[in-house]
Design a protein around this motif. Structure first.
Motif, PDB file in Angstrom:
ATOM      1  N   LEU A 164      39.298  38.547  41.693  1.00  0.00           N
ATOM      2  CA  LEU A 164      40.114  38.676  42.896  1.00  0.00           C
ATOM      3  C   LEU A 164      39.665  39.838  43.783  1.00  0.00           C
ATOM      4  N   LYS A 165      39.432  40.998  43.177  1.00  0.00           N
ATOM      5  CA  LYS A 165      39.061  42.191  43.939  1.00  0.00           C
ATOM      6  C   LYS A 165      38.035  42.997  43.167  1.00  0.00           C
ATOM      7  N   LEU A 166      37.189  43.698  43.901  1.00  0.00           N
ATOM      8  CA  LEU A 166      36.284  44.683  43.326  1.00  0.00           C
ATOM      9  C   LEU A 166      36.587  45.999  44.019  1.00  0.00           C
ATOM     10  N   TYR A 167      36.842  47.045  43.240  1.00  0.00           N
ATOM     11  CA  TYR A 167      37.193  48.330  43.813  1.00  0.00           C
ATOM     12  C   TYR A 167      36.643  49.450  42.942  1.00  0.00           C
ATOM     13  N   VAL A 168      36.611  50.660  43.514  1.00  0.00           N
ATOM     14  CA  VAL A 168      36.168  51.842  42.786  1.00  0.00           C
ATOM     15  C   VAL A 168      37.398  52.682  42.491  1.00  0.00           C
ATOM     16  N   LYS A 169      37.604  52.980  41.215  1.00  0.00           N
ATOM     17  CA  LYS A 169      38.770  53.727  40.760  1.00  0.00           C
ATOM     18  C   LYS A 169      38.282  54.858  39.864  1.00  0.00           C
ATOM     19  N   ASN A 170      38.573  56.084  40.230  1.00  0.00           N
ATOM     20  CA  ASN A 170      38.136  57.268  39.479  1.00  0.00           C
ATOM     21  C   ASN A 170      36.629  57.283  39.251  1.00  0.00           C
ATOM     22  N   GLY A 171      35.855  56.808  40.216  1.00  0.00           N
ATOM     23  CA  GLY A 171      34.404  56.822  40.112  1.00  0.00           C
ATOM     24  C   GLY A 171      33.805  55.642  39.388  1.00  0.00           C
ATOM     25  N   PHE A 172      34.610  54.743  38.860  1.00  0.00           N
ATOM     26  CA  PHE A 172      34.116  53.578  38.124  1.00  0.00           C
ATOM     27  C   PHE A 172      34.412  52.297  38.894  1.00  0.00           C
ATOM     28  N   ALA A 173      33.484  51.348  38.847  1.00  0.00           N
ATOM     29  CA  ALA A 173      33.698  50.047  39.487  1.00  0.00           C
ATOM     30  C   ALA A 173      34.607  49.213  38.596  1.00  0.00           C
ATOM     31  N   LYS A 174      35.657  48.681  39.165  1.00  0.00           N
ATOM     32  CA  LYS A 174      36.619  47.851  38.427  1.00  0.00           C
ATOM     33  C   LYS A 174      36.750  46.506  39.128  1.00  0.00           C
ATOM     34  N   LEU A 175      37.054  45.488  38.333  1.00  0.00           N
ATOM     35  CA  LEU A 175      37.230  44.140  38.851  1.00  0.00           C
ATOM     36  C   LEU A 175      38.612  43.657  38.458  1.00  0.00           C
ATOM     37  N   LEU A 176      39.368  43.142  39.418  1.00  0.00           N
ATOM     38  CA  LEU A 176      40.662  42.548  39.122  1.00  0.00           C
ATOM     39  C   LEU A 176      40.416  41.068  38.865  1.00  0.00           C
ATOM     40  N   LEU A 177      40.652  40.668  37.627  1.00  0.00           N
ATOM     41  CA  LEU A 177      40.364  39.308  37.175  1.00  0.00           C
ATOM     42  C   LEU A 177      41.671  38.544  37.059  1.00  0.00           C
ATOM     43  N   GLY A 178      41.753  37.383  37.680  1.00  0.00           N
ATOM     44  CA  GLY A 178      42.967  36.590  37.646  1.00  0.00           C
ATOM     45  C   GLY A 178      42.790  35.324  36.839  1.00  0.00           C
ATOM     46  N   VAL A 179      43.857  34.930  36.139  1.00  0.00           N
ATOM     47  CA  VAL A 179      43.862  33.651  35.435  1.00  0.00           C
ATOM     48  C   VAL A 179      44.498  32.658  36.391  1.00  0.00           C
ATOM     49  N   GLY A 180      43.696  31.682  36.845  1.00  0.00           N
ATOM     50  CA  GLY A 180      44.163  30.770  37.868  1.00  0.00           C
ATOM     51  C   GLY A 180      44.208  29.327  37.421  1.00  0.00           C
TER      52      GLY A 180
END
Length: 155
Positions: free
Chosen positions: A108-124
């Motif tokens: 769903l989203k790719l963002y940088v949080k506290n210096g780390f790349a994070k991905l918001l993964l959704g079950v669709g």
């Protein structure tokens, strides 16, 4: 910081149009070389990407990260498969979801949080054509109500 918050880099807007998102998970990404520099520069495309559970691990397919401009020979393959970092119990839940008919893992989203790349993964769960039309009608009706309310406020 709550799940899904940080400096937004890329968003998959089509995911909410094509799927009913039932649950979301925050996952870290295993990156190589100059990929994080390209991500911070915003050179990412999530449009056709999807995630799969393979041999007890979750992998992200078809996410395009453009090669870093100053990376020369240290650059990476833009469409390579990347591993997602999740807790074991979260992976077990995802395995259960994906074995059910009609469920898929959608980034769903790719963002940088506290210096780390994070991905918001959704079950669709995939939407049918009539569900998509219904959503468009609801959104249009909401816009009309807001427009009428604003006009009434001006008077």
């Amino acid at each position: 910081m709550p799940k899904g918050e940080g400096k937004l880099i890329a968003q998959n807007k089509k995911a909410h149009h094509d799927y009913f998102i039932e649950e979301t998970y925050e996952a870290g990404l295993v990156l190589q070389g100059t990929e994080i520099k390209s991500i911070r520069a915003g050179k990412v495309n999530l449009k056709d990407s999807f995630a799969k559970v393979e041999k007890g691990e979750v992998f992200l397919h078809n996410m395009h990260i453009s090669p870093y401009e100053q990376g020369n020979r240290y650059n990476h393959d833009p469409l390579r498969t990347r591993k997602l970092l999740l807790h074991r119990r979260e992976i077990n839940k995802l395995i259960g979801y994906t074995k059910e008919q009609g469920y898929t893992l959608v980034p769903l989203k790719l963002y940088v949080k506290n210096g780390f790349a994070k991905l918001l993964l959704g079950v669709g769960k995939g939407k049918k054509k009539y569900d998509k039309r219904e959503d468009l009608k609801k959104r249009e009706a909401k816009r009309e109500i807001e427009r009428a309310f604003r006009e009434r406020q001006k008077m």
